[in-house]
Design an enzyme around this catalytic site. Structure first.
Site, PDB file in Angstrom:
ATOM      1  N   ASP A  31     -45.607  33.760 -55.978  1.00  0.00           N
ATOM      2  CA  ASP A  31     -45.879  32.443 -56.583  1.00  0.00           C
ATOM      3  C   ASP A  31     -47.278  32.370 -57.215  1.00  0.00           C
ATOM      4  O   ASP A  31     -48.272  32.591 -56.532  1.00  0.00           O
ATOM      5  CB  ASP A  31     -45.726  31.415 -55.438  1.00  0.00           C
ATOM      6  CG  ASP A  31     -46.230  30.017 -55.766  1.00  0.00           C
ATOM      7  OD1 ASP A  31     -46.442  29.716 -56.952  1.00  0.00           O
ATOM      8  OD2 ASP A  31     -46.386  29.218 -54.818  1.00  0.00           O
TER       9      ASP A  31
ATOM     10  N   HIS B 184     -49.047  24.896 -52.949  1.00  0.00           N
ATOM     11  CA  HIS B 184     -49.096  26.275 -53.438  1.00  0.00           C
ATOM     12  C   HIS B 184     -50.429  26.925 -53.070  1.00  0.00           C
ATOM     13  O   HIS B 184     -51.474  26.282 -53.104  1.00  0.00           O
ATOM     14  CB  HIS B 184     -48.941  26.304 -54.960  1.00  0.00           C
ATOM     15  CG  HIS B 184     -47.636  25.746 -55.428  1.00  0.00           C
ATOM     16  ND1 HIS B 184     -46.498  26.519 -55.553  1.00  0.00           N
ATOM     17  CD2 HIS B 184     -47.280  24.493 -55.785  1.00  0.00           C
ATOM     18  CE1 HIS B 184     -45.505  25.753 -55.961  1.00  0.00           C
ATOM     19  NE2 HIS B 184     -45.957  24.521 -56.116  1.00  0.00           N
TER      20      HIS B 184
END
Length: 558
Positions: free
Chosen positions: A195, A371
């Site tokens: 990611d 994130h």
């Protein structure tokens, strides 16, 4: 390792070079495993489009090879495309408990629940998918029950992290399974897909628990009602609002369809604990004293139809924002939404509310990302120690930055692959190279239509939105081609008819002239008649107004 005759293809049908519509494909010979099936919201130039999903032509053409779809977590940009994908490629789905709960609600809405095979997985599951074996590891994210995936292939392990950060003090005490990640890394990882969303942000991403402290702080100071707006799917954040409400003796009303949906599912599955009697119906809010109320609502992105935006405009059926209210926007704007959020904040201040936004509360932050930032990403790379690295989930600059981070922790630059949707990486005999291109694209969803609006329709919408339309109606005689009635000119979005009579009279004359000229020259092909009218009229209007409206000639014969 001896010579193997297997070849592995890795590519994205969506999710690289963009934020959203995540869909990654790993193919080993005749076995295909798909990871995630998301949607994304339209760009500004996609006029009238509701959402965008990946083009799955490749999967349709290879339907008999697709062994299943693994879903890493329950966010829309990972599950939103499922109803459309399953209509064409009906394969089993593998997901964790909460993720499956959210997916099932979606499938029920689209009438696909009965025919879809669903498998529940946990961090400890192992599943066979043809030649491939999938195992999982728990991660932290802004929604519970998120996992990363490890696919064992004849060539080695391929790891997909899903969306993740490292939260040492998660709200639900579900820590990331770092031991398992290290174990996977120690066995050897052939290729890592990770990611990249926050790859430009230094440091570690903060713990969700810090948000709880900031929220309590707001609760301790607010004298009037409190409105908290956040992503519906951020169950940890919702839990912290419940906890603060309980502590400060306030009741919670929930508004916004997606918020009600997610909270209902999360409570049924045991991911949310609401103390007895703390939730009240929105109708009851006005009967309670201001200092006893919390409203939990959607709309942290300033979406025009969301609950918060409607309350700010006094357009909500049941609730208004009042002077003295404290509004907490516990989210940062998704890129592209900044101006909508700013507009909502302005509106709230106008009403006389106190607004806490941009992540900053009086003493702490009211939002942290789900994130990982640069340190989280480096930690993942160090745990997995991959031979090859493919950054995913992010715009190109984010992928590039993540590539640099990988170089810093020792991945050779020639082993890092920056992809666009449709670029593939082919791995065989322990070597990786760019493979064949795969067909990819956007499928636009507008109302009930899936993929029926393409570039041509969008181009027309753009023209209509810029210069309007003129319809020219003429009736010709079948016998000798003379004009029987018209031309009538109807203008929409081009000029105000009452003030442009001369212009339209002249336009009328030009159409008549053009048609007469065509008759004299024996031109009676419909298409050439129409083109002649379009050209001569278009030229005249452009000279007079510097605009190019869409011109639609309608010619009838009697």
């Amino acid at each position: 390792m001896g010579k193997s005759n297997h070849s592995i293809l890795i590519f994205a049908l969506g999710g690289v070079g963009e934020i959203g519509k995540n869909m990654y494909v790993i193919q080993c010979d005749d076995d295909i495993v798909v990871i995630d099936a998301g949607l994304k919201f339209p760009e500004e130039e996609m006029l009238g489009i509701d959402m965008v999903i990946p083009d799955i032509t490749y999967l349709e053409e290879n339907r008999d090879k697709v062994r299943g779809i693994i879903i890493t977590h329950g966010h829309e940009d990972h599950i939103g495309g499922l109803p459309y994908v399953l209509r064409h490629v009906n394969v089993p789905i593998y997901a964790t408990k909460l993720t499956l709960g959210l997916i099932e609600a979606k499938l029920k809405e689209s009438g696909l629940l009965g025919e879809t095979k669903r498998h529940l997985i946990t961090g400890d599951s192992e599943i066979r998918l043809g030649k491939l074996k999938a195992s999982f590891f728990r991660t932290n994210h802004s929604i519970p029950d998120s996992v990363g995936v490890c696919l064992d292939t004849p060539e080695g392990a391929i790891v997909h992290t899903g969306d993740f950060k490292f939260d040492q003090t998660p709200v639900n005490n579900q820590t990331a399974d770092i031991a398992k990640m290290a174990e996977i890394g120690a066995k050897g990882v052939l290729c890592l897909l990770s990611d990249s969303t926050n790859s430009e942000r230094p440091g570690f991403t903060g713990s969700e628990r810090s948000v709880g402290e900031a929220i309590k702080d707001v609760f301790s100071k607010a004298t009037g009602r409190i409105i908290v707006s956040t992503f519906a799917s951020n169950v940890h954040r919702v839990q912290q609002v419940f906890d603060a409400a309980y502590e400060y003796d306030r009741k919670v009303a929930i508004v916004g369809r997606s918020m009600v949906n997610v909270i209902t599912i999360s409570m049924e599955l045991g991911y949310l604990n609401a103390p007895e009697g703390i939730i009240v119906e929105p109708d009851e809010v006005n009967k309670l004293p201001a200092e006893k109320v919390v409203i939990l609502s959607t709309g942290s992105q300033g979406e025009p139809m969301s609950a918060l935006t409607r309350m700010a405009r006094s357009a909500h059926r049941k609730l208004d924002i009042l002077p003295g209210d404290t509004v907490v926007i516990a989210a940062t704007p998704i890129p592209g939404n900044e101006k909508y959020v700013a507009r909502t904040i302005d509106q709230l201040y106008r009403i006389g509310a106190e607004v806490i936004y941009g992540g900053h509360g009086p003493t702490g932050t009211v939002h942290v990302s789900g994130h990982g930032s640069q340190e989280d990403l480096r930690l993942m790379l160090n745990l997995m120690k991959p031979k090859f690295f493919i950054p995913i989930h992010g715009e190109f600059r984010m992928l590039r930055m993540h590539g640099i981070l990988a170089e810093q922790v020792g991945v050779p630059p020639e082993n890092i692959f920056l992809l666009d949707n449709g670029d593939s990486v082919e791995i065989s005999d322990g070597k990786a190279r760019y493979g064949p291109k795969v067909h990819v694209g956007n499928v636009l969803i507008d109302g009930l239509g899936v993929g029926d609006v393409g570039n041509i329709v969008l181009r027309d919408r753009k023209l209509l939105s810029q210069d309007g339309i003129l319809v020219v109606v003429v009736t010709l005689s079948k016998q000798n081609g003379t004009i029987l009635s018209g031309p009538d000119i109807i203008s929409r979005g081009f000029v105000y008819v009452r003030e442009s009579e001369e212009l339209l009279e002249e336009a009328n004359r030009i159409v008549t002239q053009t048609l007469q000229k065509c008759v004299e020259e024996n031109v009676n092909e419909w298409s050439s008649l129409k083109n002649n009218v379009k050209e001569s009229l278009g030229r005249y209007l452009y000279d007079q107004t510097r605009r190019r409206p869409m011109i639609l000639p309608i010619i009838m014969e009697v």
